[in-house]
Design a protein around this motif. Sequence first.
Motif, short mmCIF file in Angstrom:
data_model
loop_
_atom_site.label_atom_id
_atom_site.label_comp_id
_atom_site.label_asym_id
_atom_site.label_seq_id
_atom_site.Cartn_x
_atom_site.Cartn_y
_atom_site.Cartn_z
N HIS A 1 0.84 -1.17 0.00
CA HIS A 1 0.00 0.00 0.00
C HIS A 1 0.89 1.24 0.00
N ILE A 2 0.64 2.18 -0.91
CA ILE A 2 1.40 3.43 -0.84
C ILE A 2 0.45 4.63 -0.91
N ASN A 3 0.87 5.71 -0.30
CA ASN A 3 0.12 6.96 -0.35
C ASN A 3 0.81 7.91 -1.32
N ILE A 4 0.02 8.46 -2.24
CA ILE A 4 0.59 9.43 -3.16
C ILE A 4 -0.15 10.75 -2.99
N LEU B 1 -13.17 5.07 -2.64
CA LEU B 1 -13.18 5.88 -3.86
C LEU B 1 -11.81 6.43 -4.23
N GLN B 2 -11.05 6.83 -3.23
CA GLN B 2 -9.79 7.47 -3.54
C GLN B 2 -8.67 6.47 -3.77
N LYS B 3 -9.02 5.19 -3.82
CA LYS B 3 -7.96 4.21 -3.99
C LYS B 3 -7.94 3.69 -5.42
N ILE B 4 -6.74 3.47 -5.93
CA ILE B 4 -6.63 2.81 -7.22
C ILE B 4 -5.71 1.62 -7.06
N THR C 1 -3.35 5.04 -2.50
CA THR C 1 -4.30 6.04 -2.05
C THR C 1 -3.85 7.38 -2.60
N ILE C 2 -4.76 8.04 -3.31
CA ILE C 2 -4.43 9.32 -3.91
C ILE C 2 -4.94 10.43 -2.99
N ILE C 3 -4.07 11.32 -2.62
CA ILE C 3 -4.48 12.45 -1.80
C ILE C 3 -4.40 13.71 -2.66
N ILE D 1 -8.70 12.49 12.33
CA ILE D 1 -8.92 12.59 10.89
C ILE D 1 -7.97 11.62 10.20
N VAL D 2 -8.52 10.65 9.47
CA VAL D 2 -7.63 9.70 8.81
C VAL D 2 -7.37 10.05 7.35
N THR D 3 -8.35 10.66 6.69
CA THR D 3 -8.02 11.19 5.37
C THR D 3 -8.54 12.61 5.27
N PHE D 4 -7.76 13.40 4.60
CA PHE D 4 -8.08 14.82 4.43
C PHE D 4 -7.87 15.08 2.95
N ASN D 5 -8.93 15.27 2.26
CA ASN D 5 -8.82 15.33 0.81
C ASN D 5 -9.59 16.52 0.26
N LYS D 6 -9.11 17.02 -0.84
CA LYS D 6 -9.83 18.11 -1.46
C LYS D 6 -11.11 17.59 -2.10
N CYS D 7 -12.16 18.33 -1.95
CA CYS D 7 -13.43 17.94 -2.55
C CYS D 7 -13.78 19.03 -3.54
N GLU D 8 -13.62 18.75 -4.81
CA GLU D 8 -13.81 19.76 -5.86
C GLU D 8 -15.14 20.47 -5.74
#
Lengths: 431, 218
Positions: free
Chosen positions: A5-8, A75-78, A86-88, B211-218
């Motif tokens: 697993h990697i975070n990008i 959703l944010q995973k590919i 995981t795409i951030i 908070i485990v993920t912090f992501n932009k929401c368009e």
Amino acid sequence: MRKNHINIVVIGHVDNGKSTLAGHLIYKCGDIDKSILVENERKANKIGKGFLKYAWVLDQLYDERKRGITINISLQKIETKKFIVTIIDTPGHRDFIQNMISGSSQADVAILVVSSIHGEFEAGISNEGQTREHAILALTLGIKTIIVAVNKMDKVNYSETRYTEIKTEMQKTFKLIGYKHWEDFDYIPLSGQEGDNIIETSANTPWYNGKSLVECIDSLKVPKHPNDKPLRISIQDVYKVKGVGTVPVGRVESGELIPGMKIVFAPAGLNTEVRSIEMHHQNIEKAIQGDYIGFNIMGLCKFDLKRGYVAGDINNDAPKGCEYFKANVIIINHPTKICPGYTPTINCHTTHITCKFDKFLAKLNFRTFKVETENPTEAYNGECILIKIVPTKPLCIESFDQYPALGRFAVRDMRCTVAIGIVTEVFKKEQ
Amino acid sequence: MFVFDGCLKKLNEQLADKAYVDGFKLTKNDGAVMMQVCPMEIPAELTHVKRWLKHMQSYTLAELKALSGDCKCCSGKCEEKKAEEKVEVDLFGESESEDEEAIKKAEETRKKIAEAKAAGKKMKKVDRSMLIIHIKPWEDTTDMAAILAEVPSKVVMEGLTWGKGELQDGPFNIKFIAIACIIVDDLCSADDLCESIINAFGDEVLQNADIVTFNKCE
């Protein structure tokens, strides 16, 4: 075999196409069903922004909110051949950097998106632009590898000259900032909108014989697990479980933990022995770096332990509380100036503690970290200062070189991230 | 979308005696054209387009992607109209730390939202972030399902919208909540949010909200 697993994290100057690229990646590699995509395209087109359609994929949650469908956390995973990624997509929220430094969204790799359009690239790389700033932040966050996405190639007729020009310029920048492996970075000419060189290499860029973005992600080295390093676990929660006892939960930042091991909790200096370890509700025989685990210990109750404690091996570089530490602090957002005696909150791994900036030792060059002025008396935005910092309460912190995750921090004041810092030296309390 | 009217008519003529855009074989062109036709309102008299679209919508995305042939797409006439839009992404927070500045920004954002509401459905662009938060109890015996049900009603902030949450398994029978939400960047502080979650139920019941993920929401 279990996929790694990697975070990008996707970074870059405003309007250089971050969201579109992230959206396209997810659209191509992620599991999004057709109805959602069509729906999103429809909306994007309706408001006359067809070109933003991939950015709209990320907008799914907003639509779901209205319709009340379960939010799809995946959703944010590919998934690529080798990794689960995981795409951030970096938000503009002021609390984000802090979350990135101390939270669990630590990224392994960054995709730096630059626009190839004449003027847009130059704006991003200029002193006011964010391209350079983000590259510096990424380095501070411990990211060693950057993939450079030379975006919007479709708008410059897939020109090789333009690509080479940008590549040369970026290489210079990375070298100046201080990336060690700047020569090994990949530069991919692509189009987030048209999809060139994202999954497969494109026919539009016959002169390019490198990898596509996904191939590039696949060729990344597996994040190293330095198990040879001494054990460090940052404690996040402490539970009391019926029939089991006290269960601290946290992330293994380095080393490995096995049942039967004698460990110590710093800065309190409490010794105990590990009975058993569980991860995702399953008993495991060994926990390694990156694992988010709970473990059962003997003889301590939940009030003995606190979030922010660090567990380590009693016999191998046991963690200790610190007297004071020295750190390179980069001031990113302070309304005026800071002076010695400033006492903000420091957010480091899972803890936050008020610390005093006792003494400004030197003003450093932003890029080379070489000393420019000794003993400065004040510091302004954009400056990098070597500071002696004294915590007001017991704190366990480590040097960034040895334990990166425990050696970086965000400086918070008035609910803003005022500065970021990396620890260069720690003076430990002898117990 | 009046811009495409002429185009649609042309498509209708073309489809009058043909099954697909390129004749009688399903090609990539169909997929491409479909993506553009989908969002349009199709006048009732364009029966052929309607028939074709209905047929096209029966394919899955995977099937459409696998289609063969070159994409010529209406020989470029249907090029989407590209309206340039300023996406204000103030990444890594250049937001001024001075309180006044923040308040001013919040005011502006509020105004934007109010305007959007007044103007009907069209939401103007406001920077938002999407978070996934883990909410954790002190003990394994805490009834997390009940807490999960109450979070959206008990924790209310301006600019905060809750998504759905679920219970997840932690180590040693511990159950914690994973819940998603969207916050408007200028209105909602992530710190405040975590604090108010804990305060809503008391710190003797919950120990942490992270908070485990912090992501932009368009």
